[in-house]
Design a protein around this motif. Structure first.
Motif, PDB file in Angstrom:
ATOM      1  N   ALA A  36       1.064  -1.061   0.007  1.00  0.00           N
ATOM      2  CA  ALA A  36       0.128  -0.205  -0.148  1.00  0.00           C
ATOM      3  C   ALA A  36       0.304   1.293   0.193  1.00  0.00           C
ATOM      4  CB  ALA A  36      -1.162  -0.105   1.452  1.00  0.00           C
ATOM      5  N   SER A  37       2.035   1.555   0.761  1.00  0.00           N
ATOM      6  CA  SER A  37       2.981   2.602   0.396  1.00  0.00           C
ATOM      7  C   SER A  37       3.757   2.945  -0.432  1.00  0.00           C
ATOM      8  CB  SER A  37       3.414   2.484   1.581  1.00  0.00           C
ATOM      9  OG  SER A  37       3.115   1.595   3.070  1.00  0.00           O
ATOM     10  N   LEU A  38       3.974   1.093  -0.962  1.00  0.00           N
ATOM     11  CA  LEU A  38       4.741   1.841  -2.348  1.00  0.00           C
ATOM     12  C   LEU A  38       3.927   2.694  -3.961  1.00  0.00           C
ATOM     13  CD1 LEU A  38       6.779   0.528  -1.160  1.00  0.00           C
ATOM     14  CD2 LEU A  38       6.725  -0.993  -3.677  1.00  0.00           C
ATOM     15  N   SER A  39       1.962   1.963  -3.470  1.00  0.00           N
ATOM     16  CA  SER A  39       1.174   2.005  -3.838  1.00  0.00           C
ATOM     17  C   SER A  39       0.533   3.394  -4.259  1.00  0.00           C
ATOM     18  CB  SER A  39       0.055   1.520  -4.083  1.00  0.00           C
ATOM     19  OG  SER A  39       0.345   0.064  -4.961  1.00  0.00           O
ATOM     20  N   PHE A  40       0.626   3.768  -2.874  1.00  0.00           N
ATOM     21  CA  PHE A  40       0.288   5.226  -2.496  1.00  0.00           C
ATOM     22  C   PHE A  40       1.717   6.805  -3.362  1.00  0.00           C
ATOM     23  CE2 PHE A  40      -0.750   9.078   0.632  1.00  0.00           C
ATOM     24  CZ  PHE A  40      -1.566   9.097   0.382  1.00  0.00           C
ATOM     25  N   GLY A  41       2.912   5.508  -2.637  1.00  0.00           N
ATOM     26  CA  GLY A  41       4.042   6.556  -3.464  1.00  0.00           C
ATOM     27  C   GLY A  41       3.865   6.658  -5.087  1.00  0.00           C
ATOM     28  N   GLY A  42       3.816   6.062  -5.518  1.00  0.00           N
ATOM     29  CA  GLY A  42       3.371   5.933  -7.200  1.00  0.00           C
ATOM     30  C   GLY A  42       2.072   7.198  -7.472  1.00  0.00           C
ATOM     31  N   ARG A  43       1.384   6.856  -6.352  1.00  0.00           N
ATOM     32  CA  ARG A  43       0.280   7.970  -7.093  1.00  0.00           C
ATOM     33  C   ARG A  43       0.859   9.337  -6.439  1.00  0.00           C
ATOM     34  NH1 ARG A  43      -5.210   9.884  -2.729  1.00  0.00           N
ATOM     35  NH2 ARG A  43      -5.532  11.193  -3.864  1.00  0.00           N
ATOM     36  N   GLN A 136      -3.256   2.168  -7.471  1.00  0.00           N
ATOM     37  CA  GLN A 136      -2.253   2.882  -8.473  1.00  0.00           C
ATOM     38  C   GLN A 136      -0.411   2.265  -8.919  1.00  0.00           C
ATOM     39  OE1 GLN A 136      -1.921   6.389 -10.181  1.00  0.00           O
ATOM     40  NE2 GLN A 136      -0.297   5.326 -11.044  1.00  0.00           N
ATOM     41  N   GLU A 137       0.238   2.377 -10.121  1.00  0.00           N
ATOM     42  CA  GLU A 137       0.682   1.190  -9.971  1.00  0.00           C
ATOM     43  C   GLU A 137       2.090   1.806  -9.159  1.00  0.00           C
ATOM     44  OE1 GLU A 137       3.520  -1.042 -11.944  1.00  0.00           O
ATOM     45  OE2 GLU A 137       1.036  -0.493 -12.170  1.00  0.00           O
ATOM     46  N   PRO A 138       2.616   0.956  -9.026  1.00  0.00           N
ATOM     47  CA  PRO A 138       3.617   1.171  -7.414  1.00  0.00           C
ATOM     48  C   PRO A 138       5.229   1.927  -7.799  1.00  0.00           C
ATOM     49  CG  PRO A 138       3.476  -1.600  -7.709  1.00  0.00           C
ATOM     50  CD  PRO A 138       2.178  -0.723  -8.676  1.00  0.00           C
ATOM     51  N   THR A 139       5.138   2.875  -7.497  1.00  0.00           N
ATOM     52  CA  THR A 139       6.473   3.379  -7.368  1.00  0.00           C
ATOM     53  C   THR A 139       7.919   2.455  -7.133  1.00  0.00           C
ATOM     54  OG1 THR A 139       7.751   4.704  -7.716  1.00  0.00           O
ATOM     55  CG2 THR A 139       6.671   4.647  -5.218  1.00  0.00           C
ATOM     56  N   ALA A 140       9.194   2.626  -7.242  1.00  0.00           N
ATOM     57  CA  ALA A 140       9.831   1.922  -6.891  1.00  0.00           C
ATOM     58  C   ALA A 140      10.379   2.463  -5.804  1.00  0.00           C
ATOM     59  CB  ALA A 140      11.461   1.966  -8.546  1.00  0.00           C
ATOM     60  N   ILE A 141      10.760   2.529  -4.766  1.00  0.00           N
ATOM     61  CA  ILE A 141      11.482   2.946  -3.818  1.00  0.00           C
ATOM     62  C   ILE A 141      12.944   3.942  -3.954  1.00  0.00           C
ATOM     63  CG2 ILE A 141      12.271   2.588  -1.181  1.00  0.00           C
ATOM     64  CD1 ILE A 141      10.998   0.091  -1.190  1.00  0.00           C
ATOM     65  N   ALA A 142      12.380   5.502  -4.092  1.00  0.00           N
ATOM     66  CA  ALA A 142      13.474   6.219  -4.036  1.00  0.00           C
ATOM     67  C   ALA A 142      14.824   6.015  -3.083  1.00  0.00           C
ATOM     68  CB  ALA A 142      13.191   7.962  -3.569  1.00  0.00           C
ATOM     69  N   ASP A 143      15.934   6.037  -4.007  1.00  0.00           N
ATOM     70  CA  ASP A 143      17.500   5.780  -3.568  1.00  0.00           C
ATOM     71  C   ASP A 143      17.829   7.089  -2.843  1.00  0.00           C
ATOM     72  OD1 ASP A 143      20.008   4.796  -3.514  1.00  0.00           O
ATOM     73  OD2 ASP A 143      20.646   4.980  -5.610  1.00  0.00           O
ATOM     74  N   ARG A 144      17.809   6.616  -1.684  1.00  0.00           N
ATOM     75  CA  ARG A 144      18.442   8.010  -0.874  1.00  0.00           C
ATOM     76  C   ARG A 144      19.426   8.363   0.122  1.00  0.00           C
ATOM     77  NH1 ARG A 144      13.741  10.864   1.103  1.00  0.00           N
ATOM     78  NH2 ARG A 144      15.212  12.992   0.710  1.00  0.00           N
ATOM     79  N   ASP A 145      19.862   9.336   0.202  1.00  0.00           N
ATOM     80  CA  ASP A 145      21.183   9.071   1.199  1.00  0.00           C
ATOM     81  C   ASP A 145      20.587   9.222   2.561  1.00  0.00           C
ATOM     82  OD1 ASP A 145      24.327   9.696   0.783  1.00  0.00           O
ATOM     83  OD2 ASP A 145      23.805  11.227   1.795  1.00  0.00           O
ATOM     84  N   VAL A 146      21.793   8.323   3.575  1.00  0.00           N
ATOM     85  CA  VAL A 146      21.293   8.901   4.899  1.00  0.00           C
ATOM     86  C   VAL A 146      21.581  10.378   5.354  1.00  0.00           C
ATOM     87  CG1 VAL A 146      22.259   6.524   5.489  1.00  0.00           C
ATOM     88  CG2 VAL A 146      23.988   8.640   5.195  1.00  0.00           C
ATOM     89  N   HIS A 147      21.900  11.206   4.561  1.00  0.00           N
ATOM     90  CA  HIS A 147      22.310  12.339   4.695  1.00  0.00           C
ATOM     91  C   HIS A 147      20.899  13.848   4.070  1.00  0.00           C
ATOM     92  CE1 HIS A 147      26.147  11.975   7.285  1.00  0.00           C
ATOM     93  NE2 HIS A 147      26.834  11.521   6.109  1.00  0.00           N
ATOM     94  N   ASP A 148      20.012  12.736   3.439  1.00  0.00           N
ATOM     95  CA  ASP A 148      19.078  13.112   3.231  1.00  0.00           C
ATOM     96  C   ASP A 148      17.600  14.103   3.219  1.00  0.00           C
ATOM     97  OD1 ASP A 148      20.401  13.722   0.529  1.00  0.00           O
ATOM     98  OD2 ASP A 148      19.127  12.030  -0.171  1.00  0.00           O
ATOM     99  N   THR A 149      17.240  14.821   4.179  1.00  0.00           N
ATOM    100  CA  THR A 149      16.065  15.510   4.376  1.00  0.00           C
ATOM    101  C   THR A 149      15.300  14.568   4.299  1.00  0.00           C
ATOM    102  OG1 THR A 149      16.795  18.095   4.692  1.00  0.00           O
ATOM    103  CG2 THR A 149      14.487  17.144   5.739  1.00  0.00           C
ATOM    104  N   THR A 150      14.472  14.215   4.803  1.00  0.00           N
ATOM    105  CA  THR A 150      13.196  13.345   4.575  1.00  0.00           C
ATOM    106  C   THR A 150      11.548  13.351   5.263  1.00  0.00           C
ATOM    107  OG1 THR A 150      12.382  10.671   4.486  1.00  0.00           O
ATOM    108  CG2 THR A 150      13.368  11.166   6.527  1.00  0.00           C
ATOM    109  N   ALA A 151      12.350  14.304   6.598  1.00  0.00           N
ATOM    110  CA  ALA A 151      11.256  14.994   7.381  1.00  0.00           C
ATOM    111  C   ALA A 151      11.255  16.472   8.179  1.00  0.00           C
ATOM    112  CB  ALA A 151      10.555  13.987   8.315  1.00  0.00           C
ATOM    113  N   ILE A 152      10.027  17.299   7.705  1.00  0.00           N
ATOM    114  CA  ILE A 152      10.153  18.270   8.588  1.00  0.00           C
ATOM    115  C   ILE A 152       9.151  18.272   9.943  1.00  0.00           C
ATOM    116  CG2 ILE A 152      10.730  20.058   8.399  1.00  0.00           C
ATOM    117  CD1 ILE A 152      11.732  20.339   5.983  1.00  0.00           C
ATOM    118  N   LEU A 153       9.592  18.587  11.035  1.00  0.00           N
ATOM    119  CA  LEU A 153       8.318  18.200  12.026  1.00  0.00           C
ATOM    120  C   LEU A 153       9.180  20.245  13.104  1.00  0.00           C
ATOM    121  CD1 LEU A 153       9.015  15.592  11.590  1.00  0.00           C
ATOM    122  CD2 LEU A 153       8.929  15.256  13.662  1.00  0.00           C
TER     123      LEU A 153
END
Length: 500
Positions: A36-43, A136-153
């Motif tokens: 479901a997460s990959l499909s949502f990411g595909g959307r 939705q067609e699932p997305t391929a999981i994005a290739d991220r770097d450990v230092h990439d910002t992934t959340a802003i709180l």
């Protein structure tokens, strides 16, 4: 390839039929959550968003929050969770400050997110039980770097406008790993909470830790003490997480509960605010369950110190530094404080944020080039290295030249048999500069008056620490996690509550 979704992906392959989320409507296996997460990411990707784009998420603690959160991660975008009680101007501020490309709002929330999006020209999706299961067609999981910002709180904004703490892929993965190691989390654990997942405690210390260990997560969309006690019994929880006001509320709602209902519970984790010793002792007596207190901040992905499960906890202390993390107490000159000396708490480790979004000056004020984060909290260690949080630097009361730590006074007030909640603040005084004031909530039918409270404190505290002003209130104002909001108590009118 590295992604915040990695723990879910791992267990979706290894134990696909194990339960990942226990919700009010249905359970989700690790395979179902992953797909479901990959499909949502595909959307999200199909809508034209690119890696690094910011996506606002406004939803309570429901399974669909996690699907959307992980879908945003899979798409390589940056998730910006916001309080579900945010007003339209507050959401507009985040839309502008974070340059949001898309907003997602739970269908049962009010119109604030949709109205803010319309005002700022930002598209808003409505999140429902059905839309979280998109085909939705699932997305391929994005290739991220450990230092990439992934959340802003965004921080609560006790001074000035809220600041967005940038958490990286490495921050959140490390939070999960450190938490699982500290709690010895495993696939047989059943974790439950009424904490909001849009808050770092819920995200870093509960959600990420649960999935890193491969266990299941039971959620309450809104905390209610009776419902939380029912959840312990129904889902046979082994781990429970909450803030001090939650434990206190459960104590007062537990008329038909006995310790046998908690016999499978191996860890109760408390954070978000200092745990009054009286509450901890009463909880252990009532439920035969020890609460382990920890300490962390949004800027440290919820981690700093934690009481070890291998030794009896020290009431009033938050334990030692968690794995891979350093904690120091320093004086005004930056020197290390010896045990028993109060100073400011500093933290260094893999969960410390990247910095504040678009705030280089604010970042440099709290984050040194060598990675030490200045917390703004006052604390001291004991000879064993366990940390005790005394108070926030900004909450310190200076009465006639003497330092008064509100937490110390509150601890004494909580020992009074009729006091349910207490907040101690400083109010302006022409002679002393500041005077000590207490705002308390008492048991229904109690005859306790201000003189009784003052007498109680006088018998247990030095003269300069005694609350000279006492005001009664039905209930103290609280934030989304249940943490008492001292900033909502007007320091000039004492109990004139500010509009939220």
């Amino acid at each position: 390839m590295v992604s915040v979704l990695d723990p879910v992906t791992r267990y979706a392959a290894a134990t696909p039929d194990n339960i990942a989320i226990r919700g009010s409507g249905r359970d989700w296996t690790y395979r179902q959550l992953h797909d479901a997460s990959l499909s949502f990411g595909g959307r999200i990707r199909a809508a034209g968003l690119s890696e690094g784009d910011r996506v606002l998420l406004a939803a309570p603690s429901v399974a669909e929050f996690i699907v959307a959160y992980m879908g945003i991660q899979a798409a390589g975008c940056i998730v910006v969770p916001v309080n579900t009680m945010s007003a339209q101007p507050e959401i507009e501020y985040v839309l502008d400050d974070a340059d949001i490309s898309l907003a997602i709002a739970w269908h049962q929330l009010g119109p604030a997110t949709h109205d803010a999006g319309a005002a700022r020209g930002v598209p808003v999706w409505t999140l429902t039980e059905e839309s979280a299961r998109t085909d939705q067609e699932p997305t391929a999981i994005a290739d991220r770097d450990v230092h990439d910002t992934t959340a802003i709180l965004y921080t609560s904004g006790t001074t000035g406008r809220p600041k967005g703490a940038q958490l990286t892929v490495g921050n959140l993965l490390s939070a999960g790993e450190i938490g699982a190691e500290s709690s010895r989390g495993n696939s047989s654990d059943r974790t439950g909470t009424g904490l909001p997942l849009f808050h770092i405690f819920g995200q870093g210390s509960v959600m990420m830790v649960t999935f890193t260990g491969g266990g299941s997560l039971s959620l309450l969309p809104r905390f209610d003490p009776t419902a939380m006690l029912d959840l312990v019994r129904k889902d046979k929880l082994t781990i429970m997480a909450g803030v001090p006001t939650m434990w206190n509320a459960m104590l007062h709602a537990a008329a038909d509960v006995d310790s046998s209902d908690f016999e499978q519970l191996r860890i109760a984790i408390s954070g978000g605010a200092s745990l009054p010793g009286e509450v901890a002792r009463a909880f252990e007596t009532r439920f035969a369950c020890t609460i382990l207190e920890g300490y962390g901040l949004t800027e440290t992905s919820a981690f700093g110190t934690f009481n070890s499960i291998d030794r009896p906890p020290k009431i009033g202390y938050t334990g030692r530094a968690v794995p891979r993390t350093e904690v120091e107490v320093r004086d005004h000159d930056g020197n290390h404080c010896p045990a028993g000396t109060v100073g400011e708490v500093f933290i260094k480790g893999p969960t410390v944020m990247k910095g504040y979004w678009k705030r280089p000056d604010d970042t440099s004020a709290v984050l040194s080039p060598d990675g030490w984060f200045r917390t703004g909290d006052l604390g001291e260690t004991d000879p064993d290295g366990d940390l005790r949080i005394v108070d926030r630097v900004k909450d310190l009361i200076i009465r006639g030249g003497y330092n008064v730590y509100p937490g110390e006074v509150e601890e004494v007030l909580y020992q009074h048999p009729d006091i349910i909640e207490a907040a101690v603040i400083g109010i302006p005084d022409d002679y002393y500069g500041e005077e000590v004031a207490a705002v308390v909530a008492v048991r229904s039918g109690s005859a306790v008056d201000a003189a009784d409270v003052t007498t109680w404190a006088r018998e247990r505290l030095s003269a300069y620490k005694i609350p000279r002003v006492v005001q009664f209130i039905d209930a103290l104002p609280k934030g989304s996690t249940g943490k008492i909001l001292k900033r909502s108590i007007d320091r000039t009118g004492l109990v004139t509550l500010k509009q939220s």
